[in-house]
Design a protein around this motif. Sequence first.
Motif, PDB file in Angstrom:
ATOM      1  N   SER A  26      -7.422  -7.379 -11.481  1.00 13.82           N
ATOM      2  CA  SER A  26      -6.612  -6.160 -11.481  1.00 13.82           C
ATOM      3  C   SER A  26      -6.628  -5.424 -12.809  1.00 13.82           C
ATOM      4  O   SER A  26      -6.242  -4.276 -12.861  1.00 13.82           O
ATOM      5  CB  SER A  26      -5.174  -6.480 -11.128  1.00 13.82           C
TER       6      SER A  26
ATOM      7  N   GLN B 116       0.731   5.127   1.765  1.00 11.03           N
ATOM      8  CA  GLN B 116       0.103   5.803   2.885  1.00 11.03           C
ATOM      9  C   GLN B 116       0.307   7.305   2.742  1.00 11.03           C
ATOM     10  O   GLN B 116       1.418   7.782   2.476  1.00 11.03           O
ATOM     11  CB  GLN B 116       0.731   5.329   4.204  1.00 11.03           C
TER      12      GLN B 116
ATOM     13  N   SER C 245       5.297  -4.001   2.271  1.00 10.54           N
ATOM     14  CA  SER C 245       4.245  -4.969   2.593  1.00 10.54           C
ATOM     15  C   SER C 245       3.296  -4.363   3.620  1.00 10.54           C
ATOM     16  O   SER C 245       3.637  -3.405   4.311  1.00 10.54           O
ATOM     17  CB  SER C 245       4.854  -6.255   3.167  1.00 10.54           C
ATOM     18  N   THR C 246       2.115  -4.934   3.733  1.00 13.45           N
ATOM     19  CA  THR C 246       1.067  -4.351   4.563  1.00 13.45           C
ATOM     20  C   THR C 246       1.489  -4.220   6.018  1.00 13.45           C
ATOM     21  O   THR C 246       1.097  -3.290   6.709  1.00 13.45           O
ATOM     22  CB  THR C 246      -0.196  -5.224   4.488  1.00 13.45           C
TER      23      THR C 246
ATOM     24  N   PRO D 155       0.789  -1.231   0.000  1.00 15.10           N
ATOM     25  CA  PRO D 155       0.000   0.000   0.000  1.00 15.10           C
ATOM     26  C   PRO D 155       0.829   1.292   0.000  1.00 15.10           C
ATOM     27  O   PRO D 155       2.004   1.283   0.320  1.00 15.10           O
ATOM     28  CB  PRO D 155      -0.767  -0.111   1.311  1.00 15.10           C
TER      29      PRO D 155
ATOM     30  N   PHE E  52      -3.742   3.459   1.002  1.00 12.26           N
ATOM     31  CA  PHE E  52      -4.328   3.138  -0.310  1.00 12.26           C
ATOM     32  C   PHE E  52      -3.655   1.903  -0.871  1.00 12.26           C
ATOM     33  O   PHE E  52      -2.436   1.773  -0.772  1.00 12.26           O
ATOM     34  CB  PHE E  52      -4.118   4.295  -1.289  1.00 12.26           C
ATOM     35  N   ASP E  53      -4.432   1.033  -1.462  1.00 13.69           N
ATOM     36  CA  ASP E  53      -3.850  -0.131  -2.116  1.00 13.69           C
ATOM     37  C   ASP E  53      -3.011   0.307  -3.304  1.00 13.69           C
ATOM     38  O   ASP E  53      -3.271   1.337  -3.914  1.00 13.69           O
ATOM     39  CB  ASP E  53      -4.961  -1.066  -2.615  1.00 13.69           C
ATOM     40  N   ASP E  54      -2.016  -0.537  -3.593  1.00 12.08           N
ATOM     41  CA  ASP E  54      -1.187  -0.252  -4.754  1.00 12.08           C
ATOM     42  C   ASP E  54      -2.079  -0.197  -5.989  1.00 12.08           C
ATOM     43  O   ASP E  54      -2.899  -1.089  -6.209  1.00 12.08           O
ATOM     44  CB  ASP E  54      -0.137  -1.348  -4.910  1.00 12.08           C
TER      45      ASP E  54
ATOM     46  N   SER F  20      -4.328   1.972  -6.596  1.00 10.84           N
ATOM     47  CA  SER F  20      -5.647   2.583  -6.430  1.00 10.84           C
ATOM     48  C   SER F  20      -5.626   3.977  -7.024  1.00 10.84           C
ATOM     49  O   SER F  20      -4.638   4.701  -6.950  1.00 10.84           O
ATOM     50  CB  SER F  20      -6.024   2.642  -4.955  1.00 10.84           C
TER      51      SER F  20
END
Lengths: 249, 209
Positions: free
Chosen positions: A142, A4, A36-37, A2, A12-14, A16
Amino acid sequence: MPHQCTNCGQVFDDGSKEMLSGCPDCGGNKFQFHASTEDVPAEPEPSAEPPDPPTPDSSVARTVGNAAATVRDLVGSSGSQSAGAPDDDPSSRDPAPADSIPSEPAPAPDRTPADAPASREDAAQADARSEVVNPDEIPAGSDSPTGTETPATDDTTATENVESDATGPSATPDPAGDAGGRVASEPSEDRPDLSELREELNDQFESIKVLSPGQYELNLMELYDREEYIIALQEDGRYTIQVPENWHD
Amino acid sequence: MGLITDIRDSISSLFSAQDPKRIGIYGPPNAGKTTLANRIARDWTGDAIGPESHIPHETRRARRKENVEIERNGKSVTIDVVDTPGVTTKVDYTEFLEHDMEKDDAVRRSREATEGVAEAMHWLREDVDGVLYVLDSTEDPFTQVNTMLVGIIESQDLPVLILANKTDLEDSNVRRIENAFPQHETLPLSALEGDNMDEVYDKIAEYFG
């Protein structure tokens, strides 16, 4: 994987697209990329940021971007700066402008909505995908976010995109592959290839530039200055010149 | 070139003691260079020099009319008139497609036009003694081509007359051309209609005689 917001901490997700025009919550336009998350801290902590604090890094990115722009300008105008080409290597190999690569383990770029039109952002994302993300990692759905954002939603483009992914990073020097992977939404001026740069530099010294059969740009001063003169242009872009008599000696 | 020059010199010496001046008609495409060349040639020799057309780059090879004898005030001035292809920095075949031309023909025309510009520039370097610079007076004269060509002509110290052509058209603006090249004499004319040609011939005799 993600991003931030460094201002309010929203994640935010990659890939997005909400973040493309700035953080929807606070309007912030600096984002921290987390590999990583698990690494995502609850709050943005500017003082305790991991290795790459945003400000210096984004300024480096800006500098590289500026350098690329400067070389482009030089090449576009004077052309006598052949030394500029090697300097430009790193940025010119980057498929996207140096300040917009979200795939680096560094804070994502500092971008203002004004100069970041959606089509460019979109292309940057496509780049990120074709360069870094392993095809296996791409979730089945995706393609759809990319697809819905770009005008090119037809099957052909999607297929090309996937193929380009499959060939991996090694395919990037190939301009044709690049074009396929980039969903054709990025204006070509944004990324001078090395080969393009070289061609442009060569062209500075040419009196006739063959853009395509039937399309020519002429350098009048060069044409006037040269002793020999062009007597026939060939269809393949070569031309025949008549040399002055004293060249035969 | 040397051989041609030799032949020309030997032929022309039969007719006059002094070599006729080679006067190049230069300018951007579609300014009316060939119309002017034909007007001059017809007025004084009865022949034409080349075909005229509304489609740009009709003239793609330099054409010469030798020993054009112009009589002014009891004296006669002999010149060789060289009609040159229009000079431009860009040639694009798609421009010709608008004139109902097939693509192949347009591409060929474009290639020949480019060769023509190279030839015109080459002539300017070595083969002319004076220039009639023809401009379409309905068009903006402040262009890269005009500035560069007039600059080259000046750097060669060639005598030059600026001709503001197409005064028969409503949009004609001679003043604009005078303002663009205040260092040179500008003459208004319509080569097509033959307007003001007397003054043009006076000046040709004065400048190139």
